[in-house]
Design an enzyme around this catalytic site. Structure first.
Site, mmCIF file in Angstrom:
data_model
loop_
_atom_site.group_PDB
_atom_site.id
_atom_site.type_symbol
_atom_site.label_atom_id
_atom_site.label_comp_id
_atom_site.label_asym_id
_atom_site.label_seq_id
_atom_site.Cartn_x
_atom_site.Cartn_y
_atom_site.Cartn_z
ATOM 1 N N TRP A 60 0.825 -1.207 0.000
ATOM 2 C CA TRP A 60 0.000 0.000 0.000
ATOM 3 C C TRP A 60 0.863 1.264 0.000
ATOM 4 C CZ3 TRP A 60 -4.692 1.557 -1.072
ATOM 5 C CH2 TRP A 60 -5.134 2.792 -0.605
ATOM 6 N N HIS A 129 -0.459 -4.467 -6.058
ATOM 7 C CA HIS A 129 -0.225 -4.323 -4.622
ATOM 8 C C HIS A 129 -1.440 -4.723 -3.805
ATOM 9 C CE1 HIS A 129 -2.718 -0.944 -3.229
ATOM 10 N NE2 HIS A 129 -2.714 -0.620 -4.512
ATOM 11 N N CYS A 130 -1.160 -5.061 -2.549
ATOM 12 C CA CYS A 130 -2.177 -5.224 -1.525
ATOM 13 C C CYS A 130 -1.662 -4.466 -0.303
ATOM 14 C CB CYS A 130 -2.475 -6.708 -1.246
ATOM 15 S SG CYS A 130 -1.066 -7.697 -0.730
ATOM 16 N N GLU A 131 -2.177 -4.733 0.860
ATOM 17 C CA GLU A 131 -1.774 -3.971 2.045
ATOM 18 C C GLU A 131 -0.284 -4.124 2.345
ATOM 19 O OE1 GLU A 131 -2.215 -1.207 4.838
ATOM 20 O OE2 GLU A 131 -3.905 -1.897 3.627
#
Length: 190
Positions: A60, A129-131
Site C-alpha cells: 500500500w 499491490h495489496c496492504e
C-alpha cells in the site's frame, strides 16, 4: 487435540469444499516457501520487479508514494485491497478485497489477467499491490504467471519466490490458484 494444520484443513474442507487431493497439493506448494532461505525482515523499501521491467509487486505504501511510482515509470496500478487509491494520474484497476482467508479472488483472475496483458501489450508498467504486498497481490501475480507462462502453481510460486521472497498467499488463496490451474489445464487440453 486439534493442531493448526487440522483447523486449517477443516476450514478449507468445510468452508471451501477442498478435497484431500487439493489439501495435499496445497501442502506441497507451501513447502516451497519453507525451503526458501528466510530473512528476518521484509525488504519492502521498494517494489519487487517480477517480469522484464514492466510488472512489479508491492504494498500500500508503494502505491501511495509518487516518487517510487515515478522512478519506476508506473503507468498502471492493480489495487487488491478494500481501500481506494487517491492517485488519478495512472490507470487503476481496483479489485476490492479484504485480507484474510475469506478473500475471494478467483472470480477476478480473468479481469486481472486481461488488465495485465493489456498493460504489457501497450508498453505500460504496472504495480500490483495489496496492504503488505504478501498474500493477495502474490495471488494475482501467481494467477497471471500461470496464465502468461502456462505454469503450474508450484512453477509460478518457485519463480515468484526468487523475485519477492516475502510472497506467501494464505491457504484459501492457494486453493483458489490450485482450482485455477485445474481449469487452465482443462482448457489447454481441449
Amino acid at each position: 487435540m486439534y493442531t493448526v494444520k487440522n483447523t486449517r484443513e477443516k476450514y478449507l474442507q468445510e468452508t471451501c469444499g477442498a478435497t484431500d487431493v487439493e489439501l495435499i497439493y496445497i501442502d506441497s506448494i507451501r513447502q516451497l516457501r519453507r525451503s526458501c532461505p528466510r530473512s528476518n525482515t521484509i525488504a519492502n523499501s521498494q517494489p519487487s520487479e517480477i517480469l522484464d521491467s514492466w510488472l512489479f509487486q508491492g504494498n500500500w505504501e508503494h502505491a501511495n508514494d509518487s516518487k517510487i511510482l515515478d522512478s519506476l515509470s508506473i503507468t498502471h496500478i492493480l489495487n487488491v485491497t478494500d481501500k481506494v487509491l487517491p492517485d488519478q494520474s495512472r490507470q487503476i484497476l481496483h479489485i476490492r478485497s479484504k485480507d484474510g482467508r475469506s478473500a475471494e479472488l478467483s472470480a477476478a483472475f480473468q479481469e486481472t489477467n486481461t488488465f495485465l496483458d493489456t498493460c504489457h501489450q501497450q508498453g505500460g508498467r504496472v504495480l500490483v499491490h495489496c496492504e503488505r504486498g504478501v498474500s493477495r497481490s502474490s495471488t494475482i501475480i501467481l494467477a497471471f504467471l500461470m496464465h502468461h507462462k502456462q505454469w503450474t502453481v508450484p512453477q509460478a510460486f518457485e519463480y515468484l519466490l526468487t523475485k519477492r521472497h516475502e510472497a506467501i498467499p494464505n491457504y484459501a488463496l492457494i486453493l483458489q490458484l490450485v482450482r485455477c490451474e485445474h481449469d487452465l489445464t482443462q482448457i489447454n487440453n481441449e
